[in-house]
Design a protein around this motif. Structure first.
Motif, short mmCIF file in Angstrom:
data_model
loop_
_atom_site.label_atom_id
_atom_site.label_comp_id
_atom_site.label_asym_id
_atom_site.label_seq_id
_atom_site.Cartn_x
_atom_site.Cartn_y
_atom_site.Cartn_z
N ALA A 274 1.08 -1.05 0.00
CA ALA A 274 -0.04 -0.14 0.39
C ALA A 274 1.22 1.56 0.01
O ALA A 274 1.81 1.30 0.87
CB ALA A 274 -0.87 0.06 1.54
N ASP A 275 0.51 2.16 -0.78
CA ASP A 275 0.90 3.22 -1.12
C ASP A 275 1.17 4.45 0.89
O ASP A 275 2.15 5.15 0.89
CB ASP A 275 0.28 4.61 -0.94
CG ASP A 275 0.32 4.16 -2.76
OD1 ASP A 275 1.25 3.11 -3.24
OD2 ASP A 275 -0.32 4.80 -3.72
N LEU A 276 0.62 3.75 1.73
CA LEU A 276 0.60 4.43 2.79
C LEU A 276 1.24 3.91 3.72
O LEU A 276 1.04 3.68 5.28
CB LEU A 276 -1.24 5.25 3.49
CG LEU A 276 -2.27 3.77 2.95
CD1 LEU A 276 -2.02 2.46 3.98
CD2 LEU A 276 -3.32 4.51 3.27
N ILE A 277 2.08 2.30 3.38
CA ILE A 277 2.46 1.58 4.72
C ILE A 277 3.45 2.46 5.29
O ILE A 277 3.59 1.30 6.54
CB ILE A 277 3.33 0.24 3.72
CG1 ILE A 277 3.60 -0.48 4.82
CG2 ILE A 277 4.13 1.08 3.01
CD1 ILE A 277 2.43 -1.45 4.74
N ALA A 278 4.28 3.27 4.95
CA ALA A 278 5.09 4.18 6.08
C ALA A 278 4.41 4.81 6.71
O ALA A 278 5.11 5.21 8.17
CB ALA A 278 6.34 5.18 4.57
N GLU A 279 3.25 5.92 6.43
CA GLU A 279 2.70 6.72 7.46
C GLU A 279 2.10 5.53 8.40
O GLU A 279 2.63 6.60 9.64
CB GLU A 279 1.69 7.39 6.08
CG GLU A 279 0.59 8.13 7.19
CD GLU A 279 -0.36 8.84 6.88
OE1 GLU A 279 -0.96 10.29 7.46
OE2 GLU A 279 -0.36 8.50 5.68
N THR A 280 1.75 4.73 8.06
CA THR A 280 1.15 3.83 9.05
C THR A 280 1.91 3.07 10.34
O THR A 280 1.93 2.77 11.29
CB THR A 280 0.78 2.25 8.23
OG1 THR A 280 -0.43 2.90 7.61
CG2 THR A 280 -0.57 1.69 9.56
N LYS A 281 3.60 2.73 9.32
CA LYS A 281 4.36 2.72 10.40
C LYS A 281 4.35 4.17 11.47
O LYS A 281 5.40 3.91 12.60
CB LYS A 281 5.87 2.30 9.91
CG LYS A 281 5.13 0.62 9.41
CD LYS A 281 7.04 0.51 8.48
CE LYS A 281 6.27 -1.23 7.56
NZ LYS A 281 7.93 -1.47 6.74
N VAL A 282 4.53 4.82 11.04
CA VAL A 282 5.14 6.01 12.05
C VAL A 282 3.94 6.23 12.62
O VAL A 282 3.83 6.14 13.91
CB VAL A 282 5.30 7.64 11.31
CG1 VAL A 282 5.03 8.70 11.51
CG2 VAL A 282 5.71 7.48 10.46
N TRP A 283 2.33 5.96 12.19
CA TRP A 283 1.72 6.43 13.52
C TRP A 283 1.45 4.90 14.10
O TRP A 283 1.23 5.18 15.23
CB TRP A 283 0.04 6.10 13.01
CG TRP A 283 -0.17 7.65 12.08
CD1 TRP A 283 0.34 7.81 10.93
CD2 TRP A 283 -0.50 8.14 13.33
NE1 TRP A 283 -0.48 9.59 10.98
CE2 TRP A 283 -0.93 9.82 12.63
CE3 TRP A 283 -1.12 8.43 14.57
CZ2 TRP A 283 -1.89 10.70 13.24
CZ3 TRP A 283 -1.66 9.58 14.57
CH2 TRP A 283 -1.50 10.86 13.82
#
Length: 739
Positions: free
Chosen positions: A168-177
């Motif tokens: 997913a494109d938002l995988i990095a943002e998810t890891k940050v959260w």
């Protein structure tokens, strides 16, 4: 024909509904559910989430006197929140019915929409999710739970995205959260490890992380390092997070926190650079820009910048947009003037800070403290005490170390103020008592005349304030701005207030004089009221209070002399103000004090002038001691100046002296105990038994003086010998007295 058209339409609708089933992996189904999820359910959820974040940013009250938290949100440590939605891996999906709820918060609404998107539009077919918007729904779900302080369910939602949507494109943002949630859940080590993998190893399919994600990751790392007290590493990642400043809100906050960290380490040049960068950051929220300018004035290291910074502060004060920050701007301007030794300008700006509208209580405590310190330094102890008292009255944080320090200063000044007031009062009474009858009468006639004028002005001011509206409204109705006398309600209220203050008056000249009050209604009640009013203006009342007996006047003089002696010791020993100590001790020496005071007075004056190098005056007091008190320890100390004072008196002898004074105490000779302790303690300034003598003195004071004097004496022991057993006993007694 009509029936055929109906059948065709029904068939088309049926086929469309069938093809849009979440169980059918068709182009129409995938696109239908993706579009519906994105532009309907998720859109509303994201809007609710965005509104919730805006509410946090606008409602969060930053304490600008402390280092700000990196994330502007406060979570309750012991708060336990049950899941609002049930089923599934912490997600609330799987067909369960939604519970009936009260009005939802913004984050609960966002979570509800995320769950709805997952439940109604999820297309999990043969273990693969075919709706490309569901990963967004899980991310929104986790973020909403994060702000609702439900960190474990939030981590479950983030883990679900990471495990099931690795591309997913938002995988990095998810890891940050997820890292932020772990930090909040006291798992900062896990968060640090995950963010290092994300930033260094880059375990994503992307060739490189976008700047926005890098900012978020470095900010999350800084939060974790602050939580683990690794401030140097936190600074490193805050610097990395502020290179691009894509997120203006978080970027400005990161800069401010970084500047505060440098300031706490007294690295003024680095702090000045960071705050200057923030002040010039055009997109930064205004509250950060204005406070960065204030911090610049705190962190300049070159004196040449002082004038420039003062000009900048004056310019900010003149800007009408800065009215909510005037108390802070005036305060910092005053500090700059004080550093430049422009004390009068500093006082003006400190007072402007106190008068500023919308001023915070915490800012007032700093301003009052600064004013107290200024007056204390200038030996204006009464004024200093009043400002320290204002700090304690305004402050709501009794645990703060600064407030405790101010409280100690105020307590140390309490005995001084008591004795100064006693000297002033007794001097006044003795002076008036020494006047002739005619002079006494003339004195109080003038006093009553001034009192009437003052009362008249105060009453008129009160009448204006209450009856004529607030100070900004003048003679207007406070509601519609109309002329006061055209408003029947205000006019009636004003008449009532007038009668309450002045009573019924005739329309005549000099109507304000109390003797002109007319009696109406209950005669007995009104006559009592008039008598009470006239009492303050009654000459005979004042004349009858003047003491006439010689014994009474002598007692007033004795108390005054004792207070002057105590003041001399306080100024000399406690405040190290030799000038005021000289004035008080020399004055009491000239007033024929009791015999017991003559020796210690001469001893302390000898010490003061000897330390000042004034040999002539020191010899004057030394000769008194050597001629009249040649067999005392004072004389021995003068004759053997190179021998340590504590060697002059053996410990056993000190103990004997203590026992003697203790027996005097047991014999109810309390005044004698106080005088002998004052005399004896001066000869053994470094003895270990001094706390015992001082505590015994406090006990004696408590036996023949009032509760306030007893408390002041105990305060002295508690403050001066706080780590001793006697100091602890004094603190315990003070607590009992305050109950």
């Amino acid at each position: 024909m009509k029936n055929t058209k109906k059948i065709v339409i029904i068939l088309i609708l049926f086929l469309a509904i069938y093809s849009c089933s979440t169980k059918k992996d068709t182009v129409i189904s995938r696109n239908f559910h993706a579009i519906t999820t994105k532009y309907n359910v998720l859109f509303n959820g994201k809007e609710a989430f965005k509104k919730g974040v805006e509410e946090i940013n606008s409602n969060y009250k930053d304490d600008w006197f402390k280092r700000l938290p990196i994330e502007p949100i406060e979570f309750e440590e012991d708060k336990i929140v049950l899941s609002t939605f049930n089923n599934g891996p912490g997600a609330g999906f799987g067909g369960a019915k939604e519970e009936e709820k009260k009005e939802l918060t913004t984050f609960e609404k966002a979570e509800e929409k995320a769950v709805k998107a997952i439940q109604r539009h999820g297309m999990n077919i043969q273990g693969s999710e075919r709706n490309r918007q569901i990963d967004d729904a899980y991310l929104l779900l986790g973020k909403s739970r994060y702000y609702a302080q439900r960190f474990i369910p939030a981590i479950e939602a983030f883990n679900y995205v990471i495990a099931n949507y690795p591309q997913a494109d938002l995988i990095a943002e998810t890891k940050v959260w997820r890292a932020k949630a772990n930090t909040r859940n006291d798992n900062e080590e896990t968060a640090i490890e995950a963010m290092k993998l994300l930033l260094v190893v880059r375990d994503t399919l992307e060739a490189d992380l976008p700047d926005v994600i890098k900012e978020q990751a470095h900010t999350a790392l800084a939060m974790a390092y602050v939580k683990s007290d690794s401030l140097q590493k936190a600074k490193k990642h805050l610097k990395l997070a502020t290179r691009t400043l894509k997120n203006k809100n978080q970027g400005a906050r990161n800069l401010f926190v970084l500047g505060q960290m440098y300031s706490d380490e007294n690295k003024k040049d680095s702090a000045f650079y960071i705050f200057n960068k923030l002040a010039n950051f055009k997109k930064a929220p205004y509250k950060y820009k204005i406070h960065s300018n204030i911090e610049l004035a705190k962190n300049f290291s070159k004196d040449s910048l002082s004038t420039t910074l003062l000009e900048r502060m004056e310019k900010l004060i003149k800007n009408r947009d800065n009215r909510p920050y005037l108390d802070e701007l005036y305060y910092q301007t005053a500090v700059l003037h004080q550093n430049n030794d422009s004390i009068n300008l500093a006082l003006v700006n400190y007072n402007n800070s106190l008068r500023a509208k919308n001023g915070t209580d915490k800012q007032k405590t700093f301003t009052y403290e600064k004013l107290g310190d200024l007056y204390f330094k200038d030996s204006e102890y009464l004024l200093a005490s009043s400002f320290y008292d204002s700090v304690l009255q305004v402050s709501k944080d009794s645990v703060d170390r600064r407030i405790r320090r101010v409280k100690r200063k105020h307590r140390n000044l309490a005995s001084l103020i008591k004795f100064e007031n006693l000297v002033t009062l007794n001097d006044s009474i003795v002076r008036i008592a020494s006047l002739t009858k005619e002079d006494q009468k003339l004195f109080f006639e003038n006093y009553i005349e001034n009192l009437k004028k003052a009362d008249e002005a105060a009453a008129q001011l009160r009448l204006n304030q209450i009856a004529f509206g607030n100070s900004s409204g003048g003679l207007q109705s406070s509601r519609n701005g109309g002329w006061y006398f055209y408003n029947n309600q205000s006019l009636s209220f004003g008449k009532t207030e007038f009668q309450k203050i002045w009573g019924d008056r005739k329309l005549e000249d000099d109507w304000r004089w109390s003797e002109k009050a007319t009696i109406s209604g209950n005669i007995e009640k009104d006559s009592v009221q008039v008598k009470k009013t006239n009492l303050r203006y009654d000459l005979d009342t004042y004349l009858s209070l003047i003491p006439a007996k010689k014994e009474t006047i002598d007692s007033l003089k004795t108390d005054r002399n004792q207070a002057l002696y105590e003041l001399g010791l306080i100024y000399k020993e406690q405040f190290k103000n030799v000038n005021l100590a000289k004035l008080r001790l020399e004055r009491v020496a000239s007033l024929q004090p009791k015999k017991e005071l003559i020796l210690p007075i001469n001893w302390h004056l000898y010490q003061i002038y000897n330390n000042l190098g004034d040999t002539k005056k020191a010899n004057k007091f030394k000769n008194v001691i050597l001629t009249k008190y040649s067999k005392t320890k004072f004389a021995q100390v003068i004759l053997n100046p190179n021998k340590k004072i504590e060697e002059e008196v053996a410990v056993s002898e000190i103990e004997k002296e203590y026992k003697k004074m203790y027996y005097l105490y047991k014999s109810n000779k309390f005044e004698e105990v106080v005088l002998k302790i004052d005399e004896y303690v001066a000869t053994i300034p470094n003895a270990n038994l001094i706390p015992k003598f001082e505590l015994l003195k406090a006990y004696a004071i408590g036996k023949f003086k009032d509760k306030q004097a007893y408390k002041i004496a105990l305060d002295f022991v508690a403050v001066s010998f706080g780590n001793t057993e006697e100091g602890k006993k004094a603190k315990a007694i003070i607590k009992q007295l305050e109950r």
